[in-house]
Design a protein around this motif. Structure first.
Motif, PDB file in Angstrom:
ATOM      1  N   UNK A 170       0.825  -1.214   0.000  1.00 47.56           N
ATOM      2  CA  UNK A 170       0.000   0.000   0.000  1.00 47.56           C
ATOM      3  C   UNK A 170       0.858   1.262   0.000  1.00 47.56           C
ATOM      4  N   UNK A 171       1.938   1.245   0.763  1.00 44.89           N
ATOM      5  CA  UNK A 171       2.819   2.408   0.809  1.00 44.89           C
ATOM      6  C   UNK A 171       3.572   2.607  -0.499  1.00 44.89           C
ATOM      7  N   UNK A 172       3.806   1.516  -1.233  1.00 46.46           N
ATOM      8  CA  UNK A 172       4.563   1.603  -2.478  1.00 46.46           C
ATOM      9  C   UNK A 172       3.703   1.999  -3.667  1.00 46.46           C
ATOM     10  N   UNK A 173       2.388   1.788  -3.575  1.00 49.03           N
ATOM     11  CA  UNK A 173       1.524   1.962  -4.737  1.00 49.03           C
ATOM     12  C   UNK A 173       1.535   3.378  -5.319  1.00 49.03           C
ATOM     13  N   UNK A 174       1.365   4.434  -4.527  1.00 52.36           N
ATOM     14  CA  UNK A 174       1.271   5.771  -5.138  1.00 52.36           C
ATOM     15  C   UNK A 174       2.497   6.149  -5.971  1.00 52.36           C
TER      16      UNK A 174
END
Length: 226
Positions: A170-174
């Motif tokens: 989730x932290x890597x997605x953006x």
């Protein structure tokens, strides 16, 4: 033989020493291994054919656990496959790398750390053990260390693996979508759909909100019920 020497000879200390040696080796390799040119990457994918996506995920994961910055891996993935596919493969690599780094840290470093944490460090270790997905996302978003190093570090704590993996993705997605779009622009500037980078802007807003919520929750926990 002194007590200090005996402690250094314990299996847990030997394994922890191997972990430090591994990280030092990766760090040294980053200084001497040349970085490939962006224009060469699409030709490499053409030679791999149908195996290119698998190679991108596995190869990207190995680069991340070798402490290569995730920015470079994501840019390269975007340059090879385009913005959307590149972001998807970069996220797959991040998930696999998080699992590998966590496993190595847990096997080589957890016992050594658990034997020695006392006082505030013990409370910090307990905080990692209680962390939810939101906590992992918040730590990942903080500019404290590279992706691979954080994965190893989490493995040495009492953190649970599933929240760690979910929070890592989730932290890597953006930024995965944003950097992949930039990588695609470097090789095919006329073919890039810049709407693919929109999640990066949304991710920046989400990051601020998540960090704010985490900070408020930690502050309330420290103050206790009023």
């Amino acid at each position: 033989m002194t007590p200090a020497v005996r402690r250094l000879g314990k299996p847990s200390a030997v394994r922890f020493g191997l972990l430090l040696l591994l990280l030092a080796t990766f760090g040294a390799a980053l200084l001497v291994v040349p970085v490939p040119e962006a224009g060469e990457l699409p030709r490499l994918a053409d030679r791999l054919g149908d195996l290119a996506p698998v190679a991108a995920v596995v190869g990207g994961a190995l680069l991340l656990v070798a402490l290569v910055p995730r920015t470079f891996v994501t840019l390269a993935s975007g340059a090879i496959f385009g913005a959307l596919e590149g972001a998807a493969y970069a996220l797959g690599a991040a998930l696999l790398a998080a699992a590998l780094g966590f496993t190595v840290g847990r096997l080589l470093g957890r016992e050594f750390v658990a034997e020695r944490v006392r006082g505030r460090l013990a409370r910090l270790d307990g905080w990692f053990a209680r962390q939810s997905v939101l906590g992992v996302v918040t730590v990942r978003l903080l500019p404290i260390a590279g992706f691979g190093l954080v994965s190893y570090g989490y493995g040495t704590t009492g953190a649970r693996v599933l929240p760690f993996l979910a929070g890592s993705v989730l932290a890597s997605a953006p930024t995965a979508f944003g950097y992949a779009a930039v990588g695609a622009a470097a090789t095919s500037p006329g073919d890039v759909n810049w709407f693919a980078a929109a999640p990066a802007a949304l991710g920046l807003v989400a990051s601020v909100v998540l960090i704010r919520r985490w900070w408020r929750a930690e502050r309330q926990r420290r103050l206790g019920p009023s």
